[in-house]
Motif scaffolding. Sequence first.
Motif, PDB file in Angstrom:
ATOM      1  N   TYR A 124       0.843  -1.630   0.122  1.00 34.60           N
ATOM      2  CA  TYR A 124      -0.284  -0.100  -0.078  1.00 34.60           C
ATOM      3  C   TYR A 124       0.789   1.397  -0.077  1.00 34.60           C
ATOM      4  O   TYR A 124       0.665   2.577  -0.540  1.00 34.60           O
ATOM      5  CB  TYR A 124      -0.767   0.319   1.327  1.00 34.60           C
ATOM      6  CG  TYR A 124      -2.303  -1.431   0.956  1.00 34.60           C
ATOM      7  CD1 TYR A 124      -2.842  -1.734  -0.381  1.00 34.60           C
ATOM      8  CD2 TYR A 124      -1.621  -2.157   2.581  1.00 34.60           C
ATOM      9  CE1 TYR A 124      -3.371  -1.659   0.295  1.00 34.60           C
ATOM     10  CE2 TYR A 124      -3.026  -3.067   2.192  1.00 34.60           C
ATOM     11  CZ  TYR A 124      -3.412  -3.123   0.876  1.00 34.60           C
ATOM     12  OH  TYR A 124      -4.531  -4.301   0.927  1.00 34.60           O
ATOM     13  N   ALA A 125       2.067   1.457   0.769  1.00 31.60           N
ATOM     14  CA  ALA A 125       3.124   2.420   1.656  1.00 31.60           C
ATOM     15  C   ALA A 125       3.391   2.673  -0.614  1.00 31.60           C
ATOM     16  O   ALA A 125       3.775   3.403  -0.703  1.00 31.60           O
ATOM     17  CB  ALA A 125       3.467   2.326   1.738  1.00 31.60           C
ATOM     18  N   TYR A 126       3.772   2.100  -0.942  1.00 34.25           N
ATOM     19  CA  TYR A 126       4.430   1.710  -2.260  1.00 34.25           C
ATOM     20  C   TYR A 126       3.738   1.979  -3.655  1.00 34.25           C
ATOM     21  O   TYR A 126       4.371   3.060  -4.116  1.00 34.25           O
ATOM     22  CB  TYR A 126       4.656   0.654  -2.917  1.00 34.25           C
ATOM     23  CG  TYR A 126       4.674   0.428  -4.562  1.00 34.25           C
ATOM     24  CD1 TYR A 126       6.597   0.628  -5.124  1.00 34.25           C
ATOM     25  CD2 TYR A 126       4.965  -0.244  -5.133  1.00 34.25           C
ATOM     26  CE1 TYR A 126       7.261   0.727  -5.980  1.00 34.25           C
ATOM     27  CE2 TYR A 126       4.913  -0.097  -6.588  1.00 34.25           C
ATOM     28  CZ  TYR A 126       6.380   0.842  -7.182  1.00 34.25           C
ATOM     29  OH  TYR A 126       6.347   0.709  -8.342  1.00 34.25           O
ATOM     30  N   HIS A 127       2.040   1.466  -3.718  1.00 33.32           N
ATOM     31  CA  HIS A 127       1.296   2.571  -4.289  1.00 33.32           C
ATOM     32  C   HIS A 127       1.119   4.057  -3.579  1.00 33.32           C
ATOM     33  O   HIS A 127       0.605   4.609  -5.231  1.00 33.32           O
ATOM     34  CB  HIS A 127      -0.128   2.212  -4.539  1.00 33.32           C
ATOM     35  CG  HIS A 127       0.143   0.297  -4.582  1.00 33.32           C
ATOM     36  ND1 HIS A 127       0.495   0.289  -6.434  1.00 33.32           N
ATOM     37  CD2 HIS A 127       0.065  -1.039  -4.765  1.00 33.32           C
ATOM     38  CE1 HIS A 127       0.587  -1.267  -6.568  1.00 33.32           C
ATOM     39  NE2 HIS A 127       0.350  -1.825  -5.607  1.00 33.32           N
ATOM     40  N   LEU A 136      -2.363   1.767 -10.075  1.00 25.77           N
ATOM     41  CA  LEU A 136      -3.583   2.757 -11.171  1.00 25.77           C
ATOM     42  C   LEU A 136      -2.208   3.776 -11.906  1.00 25.77           C
ATOM     43  O   LEU A 136      -2.596   4.259 -13.140  1.00 25.77           O
ATOM     44  CB  LEU A 136      -4.473   3.787 -10.185  1.00 25.77           C
ATOM     45  CG  LEU A 136      -5.683   3.222 -10.036  1.00 25.77           C
ATOM     46  CD1 LEU A 136      -5.267   2.226  -8.943  1.00 25.77           C
ATOM     47  CD2 LEU A 136      -6.214   4.378  -8.922  1.00 25.77           C
ATOM     48  N   ASN A 137      -1.342   4.014 -11.367  1.00 27.56           N
ATOM     49  CA  ASN A 137      -0.177   5.051 -12.557  1.00 27.56           C
ATOM     50  C   ASN A 137       0.222   4.943 -13.293  1.00 27.56           C
ATOM     51  O   ASN A 137       0.101   4.790 -14.305  1.00 27.56           O
ATOM     52  CB  ASN A 137       1.106   5.270 -10.933  1.00 27.56           C
ATOM     53  CG  ASN A 137       1.612   6.318 -11.697  1.00 27.56           C
ATOM     54  OD1 ASN A 137       3.081   6.528 -11.452  1.00 27.56           O
ATOM     55  ND2 ASN A 137       1.400   7.490 -11.675  1.00 27.56           N
ATOM     56  N   ASP A 138       0.402   3.254 -13.696  1.00 28.49           N
ATOM     57  CA  ASP A 138       1.098   2.279 -14.625  1.00 28.49           C
ATOM     58  C   ASP A 138      -0.039   3.044 -15.337  1.00 28.49           C
ATOM     59  O   ASP A 138      -0.021   2.598 -17.274  1.00 28.49           O
ATOM     60  CB  ASP A 138       1.284   1.174 -14.337  1.00 28.49           C
ATOM     61  CG  ASP A 138       2.396   0.823 -13.429  1.00 28.49           C
ATOM     62  OD1 ASP A 138       3.894   2.089 -13.841  1.00 28.49           O
ATOM     63  OD2 ASP A 138       2.579   0.299 -12.688  1.00 28.49           O
ATOM     64  N   LEU A 139      -0.900   2.445 -14.920  1.00 31.54           N
ATOM     65  CA  LEU A 139      -2.482   2.103 -16.333  1.00 31.54           C
ATOM     66  C   LEU A 139      -2.454   3.132 -17.034  1.00 31.54           C
ATOM     67  O   LEU A 139      -2.816   3.399 -17.922  1.00 31.54           O
ATOM     68  CB  LEU A 139      -3.713   1.727 -15.384  1.00 31.54           C
ATOM     69  CG  LEU A 139      -5.409   1.861 -16.064  1.00 31.54           C
ATOM     70  CD1 LEU A 139      -5.386   0.663 -17.226  1.00 31.54           C
ATOM     71  CD2 LEU A 139      -6.268   1.558 -14.937  1.00 31.54           C
ATOM     72  N   GLU A 140      -2.423   4.819 -16.057  1.00 32.85           N
ATOM     73  CA  GLU A 140      -3.016   5.661 -16.360  1.00 32.85           C
ATOM     74  C   GLU A 140      -1.383   6.390 -17.663  1.00 32.85           C
ATOM     75  O   GLU A 140      -1.776   7.174 -18.718  1.00 32.85           O
ATOM     76  CB  GLU A 140      -2.458   6.939 -15.196  1.00 32.85           C
ATOM     77  CG  GLU A 140      -2.531   8.131 -16.274  1.00 32.85           C
ATOM     78  CD  GLU A 140      -2.011   9.124 -14.895  1.00 32.85           C
ATOM     79  OE1 GLU A 140      -1.726   8.959 -14.060  1.00 32.85           O
ATOM     80  OE2 GLU A 140      -3.187  10.846 -14.599  1.00 32.85           O
TER      81      GLU A 140
END
Length: 548
Positions: free
Chosen positions: A158-161, A244-248
């Motif tokens: 979680y902290a990583y994301h 989500l960041n990768d998906l974006e």
Amino acid sequence: MFCNQCEQVAKGGGCIKIGTCGKKPDVAAQQDLLIYALKGLSLHAAEGRKKGVIDTETDEFAVSALFSTLTNVNFDPERFVILINKCVELRERLKSKVKTAGGRVDYTEAAAAFIPENTLEGMVRQGETTTITPNEVNADISSLEQTTLYGLKGIAAYAYHAQVLGHKDDSVYAYVYEALSSMLNKELSLEEWVAIALKCGEVNLKAMELLDAANTGRYGHPGPTAVPLGARKGKAILVSGHDLNDLEEILIQTEGKGINIYTHGEMLPTHGYPELKKYPHFYGHYGTAWQNQHKEFAQFPGAIIMTTNCLQKPHDSYKDNVFTCGLVGWPGVTHIRNHDFAPATERSLELPGFAMDIPGKTVMTGFARNAVMSVADKVIDGVKSGAIRHFFLVGGCDGAKAGRNYYTEFVEKVPKDCVVLTLACGKFRFFDKDLGDIGGIPRLLDIGQCNDAYSAIQIAVALSKAFGVSVNELPLSMVLSWYEQKAVAILLTLLYLGIKDIRLGPTLPSFLSPNVINFLVQNYNIKPITTPDEDLAAILKEDTVRVQ
Ligand code: SF4
Ligand code: SF3
């Protein structure tokens, strides 16, 4: 090797020859060595905090490294060589900063000064000496230490994301160091370990809150969204994992290229975010949960990107179509660096894509805390009028075991005047069932990923406030399934919040000793799942007692 961190653990309570997940002994030893190196680093980082020395790169590295050891994330030994060396490099840098600040650096623990061998084989040999031995497994302190370590891995995920999106909190890093360095202290008592394990739950709540703020801050609050399960004619990329960041980035980099983006597994709920669903080529969802990827990935006619767990050994038939990014890795699979998804985009253009539109049903997602709270009045009226009798949170991980059919059957048997809230990949056992609605409120509400457990907790807290009772007194029951270590962290959070009567399956964690299980039963009334009929009858009977 000895690994017991997930639910798929081999018979006898540990994977000792090869992981059921496909983890080989060399990688298992490297993971153990990385954890050992992190414990040594943590002694210095914890001391540094006492002297005001904080090294941001080290903090971010520590959670990334922990996350890389979570089940089904990285299977590539070469990547662990880099991580272990980096850990020691950062430790030495930190040590000199701490020394300059007047802090202690003369630790006698070997981990605090460990030097890795300079070959992979050498590191594997070193790692093997740090592996937990099976006879330690059932000791109560060892059980709590393992529970904490696995919870830490969940926190790290979680902290990583969250940190990827710029959301951080020092209390999370400080706890990571405190807990890891405690594992080098063999003097701690059982009571002290109980406190460390419960604090893991408290800190995980913070990590989940950070992630919730990161995701909703950047992508908006998810709203109810219909997601097609069919396909659109054209080239295709399938995005799996949780990031989500990768998906974006993938959506941005494929814009205007005639490639449609599909989600797989835990990426399904991303369709609900306003700042992601605005992309017209973000089309639909393909497939189900992680354990079905051998069949589903083989049939997908485009590139496949794994942003996080759960990766399984790619079959040769589709291995060239698979790309990993972030902390995920498999030997021989192309790894995306610096968010440059061009290799995956190019591969998707070489592959046939979907030759025609494939019609399919749609599923609803996006019932995160904001969406559910926006209809809170309706929900409360529904409960008060008796139209809604009970809420079931049927959430957690999926997996391959036959016993997981329990969750499908459970949802099918939930009475028509009850609502099912769900999250995480376990929902793929029932996500496409049409359960209808109660006065306009759907009976099946997908809150999101396992990463959205914070949202589920907020919904429960809001309901408890609205009814003026504690969460335990609500007509709400949690029927959870676990597989990997994020589920361990979430469970510890629920215990920290004082949530009782959780039903857990398909089996109880093998790293819990009989005494620890007794403690959980006595203090939290945790129960293993039995049969859907028996559990439903027991829950709804308790309700009747409560209402009277
Ligand atoms: Fe076994 Fe699970 Fe460990 Fe893999 S992660 S080796 S399946 S216990
Ligand atoms: Fe699933 Fe791996 Fe746990 Fe995110 S994708 S819930 S198992």
